[in-house]
Design a protein around this motif. Structure first.
Motif, short mmCIF file in Angstrom:
data_model
loop_
_atom_site.label_atom_id
_atom_site.label_comp_id
_atom_site.label_asym_id
_atom_site.label_seq_id
_atom_site.Cartn_x
_atom_site.Cartn_y
_atom_site.Cartn_z
N ASP A 1 -2.94 6.83 8.12
CA ASP A 1 -2.67 5.44 7.73
C ASP A 1 -1.76 5.36 6.51
O ASP A 1 -0.84 4.55 6.47
CB ASP A 1 -3.99 4.71 7.42
N GLN A 2 -2.03 6.23 5.52
CA GLN A 2 -1.18 6.23 4.32
C GLN A 2 0.25 6.58 4.68
O GLN A 2 1.21 5.98 4.17
CB GLN A 2 -1.72 7.22 3.28
N LEU B 1 -1.87 13.14 2.54
CA LEU B 1 -1.92 11.74 2.97
C LEU B 1 -2.72 11.62 4.27
O LEU B 1 -2.67 12.50 5.13
CB LEU B 1 -0.49 11.21 3.23
N SER B 2 -3.44 10.51 4.40
CA SER B 2 -4.06 10.22 5.69
C SER B 2 -2.97 9.67 6.61
O SER B 2 -1.88 9.30 6.16
CB SER B 2 -5.17 9.17 5.52
N GLU C 1 -6.48 10.93 -6.73
CA GLU C 1 -7.13 9.61 -6.71
C GLU C 1 -8.46 9.65 -7.44
O GLU C 1 -8.95 8.63 -7.92
CB GLU C 1 -7.39 9.13 -5.28
N THR D 1 1.08 4.36 -2.82
CA THR D 1 0.99 5.80 -2.52
C THR D 1 2.25 6.52 -3.01
O THR D 1 2.17 7.60 -3.61
CB THR D 1 0.82 6.02 -1.01
N LYS E 1 0.84 -1.21 0.00
CA LYS E 1 0.00 0.00 0.00
C LYS E 1 0.87 1.26 0.00
O LYS E 1 0.59 2.23 -0.70
CB LYS E 1 -0.92 0.02 1.23
N GLY E 2 1.93 1.20 0.81
CA GLY E 2 2.83 2.35 0.88
C GLY E 2 3.49 2.62 -0.45
O GLY E 2 3.64 3.77 -0.87
N GLU F 1 1.88 3.63 6.12
CA GLU F 1 2.19 2.62 5.09
C GLU F 1 3.43 3.03 4.29
O GLU F 1 4.27 2.18 3.96
CB GLU F 1 0.98 2.46 4.14
N VAL F 2 3.54 4.32 4.00
CA VAL F 2 4.73 4.79 3.28
C VAL F 2 5.98 4.55 4.14
O VAL F 2 7.03 4.14 3.65
CB VAL F 2 4.59 6.28 2.89
#
Lengths: 155, 665
Positions: A143-144, A140-141, B529, A74, A70-71, A147-148
């Motif tokens: 969570d994002q 970015l959220s 997005e 993004t 996921k990271g 993940e990054v």
């Protein structure tokens, strides 16, 4: 469509060795008056400015491959244009080994709270002096961002 | 003719002043240097401290520029010029492959218009800050500007119309915005339209259209048109409160002249305010009482997901003929060649401003209803009942000034009317019909605007004059001088001039709205997005180049501060190159520009997260530079690239590349 060529590395060399390793990657010489490891808050006993993510909020366990994927997704859309996964700077520093040079909360805050960081964090300010382009808020959220960070740990 | 008579400006000025004096009126244009009528503390009332915001947005028509200008009040600072009806090479509006469609009509691509009247969308009769409509007067159209992006969201063409002036005034919940024919014309099939001009009375018709903007999307469609006798429609406003469900249009040229109108359309001492029962019209349309008649027109809509225009072409339109539907239209006699047609905040009164009349008539909606019920008519005009003037009149403001044009209101029962000939704003009490104050304007005011001044709940505070002439008010700039706005305080008993500011194009009407109702809507960037553009490159990984016959398509990205790809080879003479450029930025206020040498159309200005396409046809062999035109970072000057163009028969392979910094030495 990206062909690799060897010429541009020379361009980087023109800027000198410092540029390759500096630009906020923390290996540049420590500025006078600064103490503690690079990327730490100005003094570890000081509380972080309001709104910043603290070390306590981030747990680093075994590499979580799903998060890495996921990271990376993004990264491809929102980060890759300025940061390579290698050692060299494009606009901002290359990410290779970044998690060894920087604390995870510092990395997360650079992604999610750049305005506060550029106002308060000497290392972030130093990075701007060297790169001359403000790290943008890419929306970015949390969570994002996490993940990054996980993706960075694999570089 | 040895000694031609020279009527100089001074001479004519004397004549006009003499006339004014005869009428015992103030306000001939002050001669020579203007005396300052600004009091000492005016400056502090318009000073907006650096770093702070204006209290109001002022949306001002650009007139012959075809655009919409956005100012802050009270500072008078120009914030934006929104491209609406005219192409804008600076941003690529009307030039990019995606935005060309916004300006298509049944006449083809029309790259300009003449925009007169901004009108804010309303909820419960109060401007809500969602949209601003504006009319195109020349090739009849209405546009909707989205106040979240300050960009044109949709444009609809009005068929069976010629000149769209009495537009785009809105009903209380923006169920409809209207369009009336300024010029009546023959309608129908080719044979009906190909008639001698002198048969105006028999063959020329007007009509008023009711256009419905979809609340969710802003897409516009024509709900119905009402055919009217052949006259000129000038302005209009919807009823509100007790008059909710009615619409009022000012008409002139009830003489039905077709030549030298300045004389021939000024013969009768009264023209009309036309009252339309739109609730009835809506019901008739719903009940299938209308006829579908030919009327090809385009409805263009900007899709923010695909960053592209979408055009729907309609072949016909629903029309209602008042002959078949008594009660749909009534005429109220109105002295003489009325311009403004303004409904006060209570909805009880309709003000007609006869620009050739030395009085302002105020009509009473209640009396109008009584006259209708009692069939109190003085005859008919082309089959439409004409109500008795005395029966529908609330009263007249006597000798207010010369050349009344347009009226707005405050929340305290006062009206503010502009006077073109005597260059002034006159404040008067709507109930009592008494003049309470007057103030000069510099010069020749057209429309005026009070924040919320045509709505149910005016915010008041200011009246802004929009002037046609500014001789001696500004530094001169050759033969053409700026037109201007003037800001007056209306907080006290006396109107007080605070500020002059220059305007773009020609300001006609304007609207003003508290900034707090608009600011929370602002779109800061388009989410990458959510980008559904078929040629979007969401990240540099998706950049590529492809040949499709003679077309070369480039998927390109921008971010501070480089293009990817920035080296393109394999383009040949005879190719058409399409640069599909996605701005990868996801931050506020970081557009990038795209320009390429020899581009015969325009540059592009790409908002963060947006994709737009520029078509480029190379004309010579060689290496052509491209670069970013919008200063984006300390390395903006480095934001460039090259396209190699080879002869038509060349075998240079098609490649697009950005050299990696991590390439091995």
């Amino acid at each position: 469509m990206r062909l690799l060529k060897t010429s541009l590395a020379k361009v980087t060399l023109v800027a000198g060795f410092a540029a390759i390793t500096a630009c906020g990657d923390g290996t540049a010489s420590t500025p006078p008056g600064a103490s503690g490891p690079p990327g730490a808050a100005a003094a570890s006993e000081e509380a972080a400015p309001a709104g910043l993510i603290t070390a306590a909020e981030i747990t680093l366990g075994e590499i979580d491959q799903a998060m890495v994927e996921k990271g990376k997704a993004t990264y491809d859309v929102k980060c890759q244009a300025c940061h390579s996964t290698g050692p060299n700077r494009v606009v901002g520093p290359g990410w290779k080994g970044v998690t060894e040079r920087r604390k995870p909360e510092w990395i997360m805050n650079m992604m999610l709270n750049i305005d506060v960081m550029l106002e308060t964090d000497p290392e972030a300010q130093k990075g701007l002096e060297e790169c001359l382009v403000r790290m943008p808020n890419q929306g970015l959220s949390k969570d994002q961002g996490r993940e990054v960070l996980e993706f960075m740990r694999t570089l | 003719m040895k000694r031609p008579l020279l009527l100089t400006g001074t001479a004519s000025g004397v004549i006009a002043c003499a006339f004014v004096l005869l009428n015992s009126l103030p306000g001939c244009r002050p001669s020579g240097t203007t005396k300052s009528v600004v009091t000492g503390d005016a400056a502090s009332k318009v000073y907006v401290k650096p770093g702070t915001h204006d209290e109001f947005y002022n949306l001002v028509s650009g007139g012959f520029s075809g655009q919409l200008a956005v100012y802050g009040l009270p500072s008078g600072r120009l914030l934006r010029e929104v491209p609406v009806f005219s192409v804008d090479p600076e941003s690529g509006y009307g030039y990019s492959e995606e935005s060309k469609g916004m300006l298509t009509t049944s006449h083809g691509f029309i790259p300009w218009d003449d925009s007169h009247h901004p009108e804010l969308s309303q909820t419960d009769g109060i401007p809500d800050g969602k949209w601003c409509f504006i009319n195109g007067n020349n090739t009849p159209r209405i546009a909707l500007v989205d106040l979240g992006t300050f960009r044109t969201g949709s444009i609809i063409e009005i068929p069976n119309s010629a000149g769209n002036h009495s537009s785009p005034f809105t009903t209380g919940n923006s169920e409809y915005v209207v369009a009336g024919t300024r010029f009546s014309v023959p309608m129908g099939d080719d044979a009906s339209r190909d008639v001698p001009i002198k048969t105006y009375k028999e063959n020329f018709k007007g009509n008023v259209s009711f256009i419905h903007p979809e609340p969710e999307t802003g897409k516009m469609s024509i709900a119905f048109q009402i055919v009217t006798p052949g006259v000129n429609f000038d302005l209009s406003h919807a009823g509100k409160g007790p008059s909710e469900g009615w619409f009022f249009f000012s008409c002139y040229n009830t003489e039905q002249a077709y030549s030298l109108l300045e004389v021939n359309a000024s013969q009768r001492d009264k023209d009309f305010i036309m009252a339309v029962n739109w609730k009835l019209a809506e019901q008739l349309a719903k009940d299938g009482k209308g006829k579908r008649v030919p009327g090809k027109h385009h409805s263009n809509w900007w899709n923010e997901r695909t960053h592209s225009s979408e055009t729907t072409v309609y072949e016909d339109v629903l029309q209602l003929d008042p002959k078949d539907h008594p009660g749909l239209l009534y005429f109220m006699p109105c002295p003489k060649s009325p311009h403004g047609c303004d409904v006060d905040p209570t909805g009880k009164y309709i003000v007609g401003s006869g620009k050739l009349a030395a009085l302002i008539p105020v009509f009473s909606f209640e009396k109008m209803q009584k006259a209708i019920a009692a069939n109190d008519v003085e005859g008919d005009f082309a089959g439409i009942p004409v109500l008795k003037y005395e029966s529908v009149l609330h009263g007249e403001v006597k000798k207010p000034g010369l050349g009344p044009l347009h009226t707005e209101f405050d929340a305290n029962g006062n009206a503010y009317t502009s006077f073109f000939v005597s260059s002034e704003i006159v404040k008067w009490n709507v109930e009592k019909l008494e003049v309470v104050d007057r103030v000069p304007t510099y010069y020749s005011i057209g429309h005026l605007c009070v924040p919320g001044g045509d709505s149910k709940k005016p915010w008041g505070k200011y009246v802004i004059a929009y002037n046609k002439i500014t001789k001696d008010r500004y530094l001169p700039t050759g033969p053409e001088l700026t037109q201007s706005a003037q800001l007056y305080s209306i907080d006290g008993d006396k109107m007080e001039l605070l500020l002059d500011f220059p305007t773009t194009g020609e300001p006609h009407y304007a609207q003003a709205i508290p900034a707090e109702l608009v600011k929370p809507r602002e779109v800061k960037f388009f989410k990458i997005e959510e980008n559904e553009h078929p040629f979007a490159a969401k990240g540099e990984k998706e950049t590529k180049i492809e040949r499709r016959g003679k077309e070369v398509h480039v998927w390109m990205t921008t971010i501070r501060s480089h293009f990817a790809p920035d080296n393109i080879e394999g383009v040949k003479l005879g190719d058409e190159v399409y640069f599909h450029i996605t701005n990868l930025e996801q931050d506020w206020d970081v557009p990038h520009g795209f320009a390429i040498k020899g581009a015969a159309n325009a540059e592009l200005l790409l908002m963060p997260g947006e994709t737009q396409t520029l078509k480029w046809v190379p004309t010579r062999v060689g290496v052509t530079p491209m670069y970013c035109t919008d200063f984006c970072s300390a390395l903006h000057q480095e934001m460039q690239g090259y396209v190699r163009v080879s002869p038509a028969n060349s075998n240079v392979p098609l490649t697009a590349l950005t050299v990696s910094v991590d390439a091995e030495m």
